[in-house]
Write an enzyme that holds these catalytic residues in place. Structure first.
Site, PDB file in Angstrom:
ATOM      1  N   GLY A 215      12.011  -0.298  16.137  1.00 51.91           N
ATOM      2  CA  GLY A 215      12.173  -0.632  14.717  1.00 51.91           C
ATOM      3  C   GLY A 215      13.557  -0.228  14.262  1.00 51.91           C
TER       4      GLY A 215
ATOM      5  N   GLY B  82      14.858   3.663  11.248  1.00 53.01           N
ATOM      6  CA  GLY B  82      15.294   3.739  12.650  1.00 53.01           C
ATOM      7  C   GLY B  82      16.790   3.966  12.737  1.00 53.01           C
TER       8      GLY B  82
ATOM      9  CB  ALA C  25      17.251   5.272   5.186  1.00 53.69           C
TER      10      ALA C  25
ATOM     11  CE  LYS D  19       6.245   9.300   0.975  1.00 52.69           C
ATOM     12  NZ  LYS D  19       6.879   8.582   2.053  1.00 52.69           N
TER      13      LYS D  19
ATOM     14  CG  ASN E  35       4.994   2.683  -3.227  1.00 54.34           C
ATOM     15  OD1 ASN E  35       5.308   3.689  -3.842  1.00 54.34           O
ATOM     16  ND2 ASN E  35       5.367   2.490  -1.982  1.00 54.34           N
TER      17      ASN E  35
ATOM     18  CG  ASN F 125      10.152   4.716  -7.854  1.00 53.58           C
ATOM     19  OD1 ASN F 125       9.942   3.519  -7.658  1.00 53.58           O
ATOM     20  ND2 ASN F 125      10.398   5.562  -6.861  1.00 53.58           N
TER      21      ASN F 125
HETATM   22  N1  NDP Z   1      13.225   3.617   4.488  1.00 57.66           N
HETATM   23  C1  NDP Z   1      12.748   4.742   3.978  1.00 57.66           C
HETATM   24  O1  NDP Z   1      13.440   5.439   3.217  1.00 57.66           O
HETATM   25  C2  NDP Z   1      11.388   5.230   4.345  1.00 57.66           C
HETATM   26  C3  NDP Z   1      10.577   4.519   5.178  1.00 57.66           C
HETATM   27  N2  NDP Z   1       9.340   5.012   5.509  1.00 57.66           N
HETATM   28  C4  NDP Z   1       8.438   4.247   6.355  1.00 57.66           C
HETATM   29  O2  NDP Z   1       9.082   3.957   7.595  1.00 57.66           O
HETATM   30  C5  NDP Z   1       8.661   2.671   8.075  1.00 57.66           C
HETATM   31  C6  NDP Z   1       9.898   1.823   8.346  1.00 57.66           C
HETATM   32  O3  NDP Z   1      10.555   1.617   7.106  1.00 57.66           O
HETATM   33  P1  NDP Z   1      11.990   0.936   6.983  1.00 57.66           P
HETATM   34  O4  NDP Z   1      12.872   1.394   8.078  1.00 57.66           O
HETATM   35  O5  NDP Z   1      12.421   1.130   5.598  1.00 57.66           O
HETATM   36  O6  NDP Z   1      11.586  -0.614   7.236  1.00 57.66           O
HETATM   37  P2  NDP Z   1      12.518  -1.802   7.716  1.00 57.66           P
HETATM   38  O7  NDP Z   1      11.840  -3.067   7.332  1.00 57.66           O
HETATM   39  O8  NDP Z   1      13.925  -1.562   7.259  1.00 57.66           O
HETATM   40  O9  NDP Z   1      12.500  -1.660   9.296  1.00 57.66           O
HETATM   41  C7  NDP Z   1      11.443  -2.053  10.120  1.00 57.66           C
HETATM   42  C8  NDP Z   1      12.059  -2.604  11.384  1.00 57.66           C
HETATM   43  O10 NDP Z   1      11.035  -2.860  12.337  1.00 57.66           O
HETATM   44  C9  NDP Z   1      11.440  -4.004  13.069  1.00 57.66           C
HETATM   45  N3  NDP Z   1      10.321  -4.580  13.804  1.00 57.66           N
HETATM   46  C10 NDP Z   1       9.194  -5.180  13.324  1.00 57.66           C
HETATM   47  N4  NDP Z   1       8.410  -5.589  14.341  1.00 57.66           N
HETATM   48  C11 NDP Z   1       9.054  -5.247  15.504  1.00 57.66           C
HETATM   49  C12 NDP Z   1       8.759  -5.407  16.884  1.00 57.66           C
HETATM   50  N5  NDP Z   1       7.650  -6.036  17.276  1.00 57.66           N
HETATM   51  N6  NDP Z   1       9.645  -4.929  17.797  1.00 57.66           N
HETATM   52  C13 NDP Z   1      10.793  -4.326  17.404  1.00 57.66           C
HETATM   53  N7  NDP Z   1      11.134  -4.140  16.092  1.00 57.66           N
HETATM   54  C14 NDP Z   1      10.271  -4.600  15.164  1.00 57.66           C
HETATM   55  C15 NDP Z   1      11.990  -4.923  11.999  1.00 57.66           C
HETATM   56  O11 NDP Z   1      12.781  -5.930  12.581  1.00 57.66           O
HETATM   57  P3  NDP Z   1      13.353  -7.147  11.675  1.00 57.66           P
HETATM   58  O12 NDP Z   1      14.453  -6.538  10.852  1.00 57.66           O
HETATM   59  O13 NDP Z   1      13.848  -8.088  12.732  1.00 57.66           O
HETATM   60  O14 NDP Z   1      12.194  -7.658  10.906  1.00 57.66           O
HETATM   61  C16 NDP Z   1      12.800  -3.939  11.168  1.00 57.66           C
HETATM   62  O15 NDP Z   1      14.120  -3.812  11.676  1.00 57.66           O
HETATM   63  C17 NDP Z   1       7.753   2.084   6.974  1.00 57.66           C
HETATM   64  O16 NDP Z   1       6.420   2.303   7.264  1.00 57.66           O
HETATM   65  C18 NDP Z   1       8.164   2.875   5.732  1.00 57.66           C
HETATM   66  O17 NDP Z   1       7.126   2.953   4.773  1.00 57.66           O
HETATM   67  C19 NDP Z   1       8.864   6.219   5.045  1.00 57.66           C
HETATM   68  C20 NDP Z   1       9.642   6.961   4.205  1.00 57.66           C
HETATM   69  C21 NDP Z   1      10.965   6.541   3.775  1.00 57.66           C
HETATM   70  C1  KPL Z   2       8.056   8.041  -3.023  1.00 58.93           C
HETATM   71  C2  KPL Z   2       8.460   6.574  -3.120  1.00 58.93           C
HETATM   72  C3  KPL Z   2       7.660   5.888  -4.196  1.00 58.93           C
HETATM   73  C4  KPL Z   2       9.925   6.634  -3.490  1.00 58.93           C
HETATM   74  O1  KPL Z   2      10.459   5.418  -3.892  1.00 58.93           O
HETATM   75  C5  KPL Z   2       8.227   5.903  -1.788  1.00 58.93           C
HETATM   76  O2  KPL Z   2       7.820   6.529  -0.824  1.00 58.93           O
HETATM   77  C6  KPL Z   2       8.415   4.441  -1.577  1.00 58.93           C
HETATM   78  O3  KPL Z   2       9.222   3.818  -2.268  1.00 58.93           O
HETATM   79  O4  KPL Z   2       7.732   3.911  -0.683  1.00 58.93           O
END
Ligand code: NDP
Ligand code: KPL
Length: 314
Positions: A21, A26, A139, A195, A203, A213
């Site tokens: 991911g 990531g 991020a 969480k 959300n 928010n």
């Molecule tokens: N970002 C944040 O600040 C936070 C995120 N999280 C949690 O972390 C998780 C990821 O979030 P986030 O990084 O923001 O999401 P993104 O959508 O930015 O990233 C998810 C990534 O997964 C990739 N992906 C999906 N399917 C596959 C696969 N089969 N093989 C390889 N890669 C794949 C997507 O590719 P593509 O781009 O090609 O679709 C994308 O790049 C979520 O569950 C989110 O709730 C939790 C707290 C904070």
């Molecule tokens: C805590 C909060 C609501 C911060 O934006 C969050 O985790 C999200 O956006 O998924």
């Protein structure tokens, strides 16, 4: 009783970190871990291109170009752990594409928001060391090639399967080389629930009302439903056998986070604005489903789930 672990089940501290991911989370980890020590897992069936480059803005506003190669077959035995940073609905399928190639002792750390995807993965591979992470790091990716570390937070990790019990400290030592704050959480289920409650209370409202928010707090739609929502969350926690906080306490917790992140666009609002699938099935949808399994009709959670799904034609 935890299952016995093999000698090699202890992750080496200096091995590679695999990341599944390559999205915002990531890329945050890839940019933070020591250079040259991470590999992205390419989507199955795709030919890994040359090392991936992206721009990264750290928490101080400094920019750097990050280069992360895609993992080759000979990288896998050198890996210390796999960080799974796909969205909740994609996680099980994404892991299924790769698990057969991964050493059986490799710790798999799940970063998904909400609840349900972690249980799917742990139930699918109960013999593997699988852990969940709860993180308040923030991020985002304003453009495809640009990732911003927008909010400094804290990450907790804890075991989901017996095979993961006892490996946390080695994994923490390894991931601490990122400089990101990370700690062990023996009761990771409780942390996941905390969480889940925050996400369930913020959300969907931000997505439906299309607002930041903090702006939900004065909105009549939020004010009309938040007490009933918190009551449903309290009922579900009690039905799960947990010692629930009162619904008043739950609302206080939700509103403290909404105020602390007042200017943020929530992940669900961002997904709906970009017409991407949301994680609603793993947040209010999970609450609704779990309630039904336990004989509870959680109508506010169901209504919020349906309304968010309408926004993305899901
Ligand atoms: N970002 C944040 O600040 C936070 C995120 N999280 C949690 O972390 C998780 C990821 O979030 P986030 O990084 O923001 O999401 P993104 O959508 O930015 O990233 C998810 C990534 O997964 C990739 N992906 C999906 N399917 C596959 C696969 N089969 N093989 C390889 N890669 C794949 C997507 O590719 P593509 O781009 O090609 O679709 C994308 O790049 C979520 O569950 C989110 O709730 C939790 C707290 C904070
Ligand atoms: C805590 C909060 C609501 C911060 O934006 C969050 O985790 C999200 O956006 O998924």
């Amino acid at each position: 009783m935890p299952a016995p672990r093999h000698q090699e089940s202890t992750p080496a501290n200096n091995g590679l970190t695999l990341i599944l991911g390559a999205g915002a989370m990531g890329r945050l980890w890839a940019a933070s871990l020591p250079a040259g020590q991470t590999r992205f897992l390419a989507r199955a069936g795709t030919t890994p291109p040359a090392p991936y480059h992206y721009q990264f803005q750290n928490i101080h506003g400094d920019h750097q170009t990050v280069e992360v190669p895609f993992a080759q077959a000979n990288d896998l035995p050198k890996a210390s752990c796999l960080l799974v940073a796909t969205k909740a609905p994609d996680t099980l399928a994404a892991l299924k594409e790769h698990v057969s190639e991964l050493p059986h002792y490799l710790p798999i750390l799940l970063f998904q928001n909400g609840m349900g995807s972690q249980q799917q993965v742990a139930a699918q591979w109960p013999e593997r060391p699988i852990l969940a992470a709860v993180t308040t790091e923030g991020a985002n990716r304003p453009t495809h090639e640009f990732t911003v570390h927008a909010g400094k937070g804290q990450t907790w990790l804890g075991p989901l399967t017996d095979a993961a019990v006892g490996i946390e400290s080695k994994l923490l030592e390894h991931l601490s080389t990122s400089g990101l704050a990370i700690a062990s959480e023996p009761n990771i289920q409780q942390r996941l629930w905390q969480k889940l409650i925050i996400n369930a209370g913020i959300n969907p409202f931000t997505a439906i009302l299309n607002c930041a928010n903090g702006d939900i707090l004065q909105h009549p739609f939020y004010l009309d439903h938040i007490d009933a929502l918190c009551l449903e969350l309290q009922q579900l926690m009690a039905a799960e056998g947990m010692v629930p906080k009162s619904s008043i306490e739950l609302r206080k917790n939700i509103e403290a986070v909404a105020r602390a992140t007042a200017a943020n666009t929530s992940s669900m609002r961002a997904d709906t604005l970009h017409k991407r699938p949301t994680e609603i099935d793993f947040i209010n949808g999970y609450v609704t489903r779990r309630g039904k399994e336990l004989g509870l009709d959680l109508a506010v959670n169901r209504m919020l789930t349906e309304q968010v799904k309408i926004l993305t034609n899901d």
